[in-house]
Each structure stands twice: as C-alpha cells, then as structure tokens.
Design an enzyme around this catalytic site. Structure first.
Site, PDB file in Angstrom:
ATOM      1  CG  ASP A 184     -20.613 -48.207  50.418  1.00  0.00           C
ATOM      2  OD1 ASP A 184     -21.193 -47.750  49.428  1.00  0.00           O
ATOM      3  OD2 ASP A 184     -19.698 -49.040  50.340  1.00  0.00           O
ATOM      4  CG  ASP A 216     -21.853 -52.989  45.896  1.00  0.00           C
ATOM      5  OD1 ASP A 216     -22.375 -54.077  46.146  1.00  0.00           O
ATOM      6  OD2 ASP A 216     -22.277 -52.199  45.043  1.00  0.00           O
TER       7      ASP A 216
END
Length: 216
Positions: free
Chosen positions: A11, A13
């Site tokens: 991922d 953020d």
C-alpha cells in the site's frame, strides 16, 4: 520470524509515505465546498478506500464524477506544499529489493499516486491504482491484479498495509499480510505479522525470492 516471498506488494499512504495532513486539509476543504457537515463526514470510513467510494457515500450519484475530480485536484496541488513525506524505513527497505519483485497497490488514482511517489523519489516498475480496478479494497481485486502483473502466485505474495480494509483485501487474495501500526493501533490490525513500520524489518534478496525478517 522470517517470511519467504516471491513478490512484495505495498500500500502507499500510511505504508510507504504519510499524507495524512494533506488528506485532512484537502478533504476538509472539499467537504466545505460541497456543504458536507463534520457529522456526515465522521460517519464515513475513509482510510484505505477509493475516493469514488467515499464520495458516493456522501453525495447523490449525479454529483460523484465532478466531486471526485475536485478532491483529486486538491490533493495533487497539495503535494508540493509538504503534502507527503517518507515513513521510517521506507527508503532502505525498498532499496534492498529487486525492482521486479515489488509493486505499489494503492486506493488513490494513478495521477495522485504518481505525484506523491515522485515527490519522495519512489518510482515502482509496477503500480496498481484505483483507475485499474473495478472493485477497490477490501475487495482482493487490486492485489490479485498486482500478482498477475508480476507473474507471481498470490500465495507467494506478501502484502504490507496500515489499514484494516487493505489487510482484508490481502487476506481475501490468499496472501501473507504484514501490518504497519502507523495509522492504527496494533490491536486493531489483523495480520500474520504486526510491526511499527518498515524500519522494523529487513529484506534479503535470494535466488528463490525475498526473505523478510524482523530486526533484533
């Protein structure tokens, strides 16, 4: 503990970078522009979801496309204003990996994801964004697509996530999950391994893949 993997899926953020301050600024301005109250906003799950899903929870369908474009514009414009920073351990961990062994899998649009990654000097060979999938996290589609792009069996992939929705997506894809307690408390994260951030881990590239270990 050592985890053996053929591909690592990150991922963005909350995992590689932090843009929380930017997200707060931009979404608060967006909500004000669209007349959405703090109470309305507070009832919607934000982290780890695509902008179109969030906006669709708040506005009538006919307003969604323009509203999504507006919040994307606000966030892209905020990047050079200190809107993104690397999280601890990100640079060293990624630098230890072969470029064809990892991908970024984000709920952001490609335009926004590339702006944030470019601002901190991260340039993945493989990037899956909200623009590439029909169903975002917690659906497994984004992670399964990344595995296909890298040519790796999902069972041999490791997902790195900070958000419960992303961890659910990784588990649903049949992948090993590593949770980073950067935006949630460790007790809120259901994963095969939970660490504070990437600085707690080391990676060793081998002929058979990558060995991921917890630092002493």
């Amino acid at each position: 503990m050592t985890i053996h993997a053929h591909a690592l899926l990150f991922d963005n953020d909350g995992t590689l970078v932090s843009s929380l301050d930017s997200v707060d600024r931009c979404w608060s301005r967006w909500a004000q522009e669209y007349g959405i109250s703090a109470a309305q906003f507070g009832r919607v799950e934000l982290h780890g979801r695509t902008a179109v899903e969030i906006v669709a929870d708040l506005l009538p369908a006919h307003l969604v496309p323009a509203a999504v474009a507006r919040v994307e514009q606000l966030e892209v414009e905020d990047v050079p204003r200190g809107g993104v920073r690397l999280l601890p351990g990100t640079r060293d961990f990624l630098d230890s990996l072969p470029a064809d062994r990892w991908a970024v899998v984000t709920s952001a649009t490609r335009r926004l994801a590339e702006a944030r990654l470019d601002a901190v000097g991260i340039r993945p060979k493989s990037l899956i964004s909200a623009d590439d999938v029909t169903h975002g996290k917690p659906d497994p589609e984004p992670y399964l697509l990344a595995a296909r792009q890298l040519g790796v069996d999902p069972a041999r992939c490791v997902v790195f996530e900070d958000a419960p929705a992303g961890l659910r997506a990784g588990r649903a894809a049949g992948m090993t999950t590593v949770a980073l307690a950067t935006t949630h408390q460790a007790g809120e994260l259901d994963a095969d391994l939970v660490v504070k951030d990437l600085s707690a881990l080391s990676a060793l590239a081998t002929d058979g893949g990558v060995e991921i270990s917890v630092r002493d």
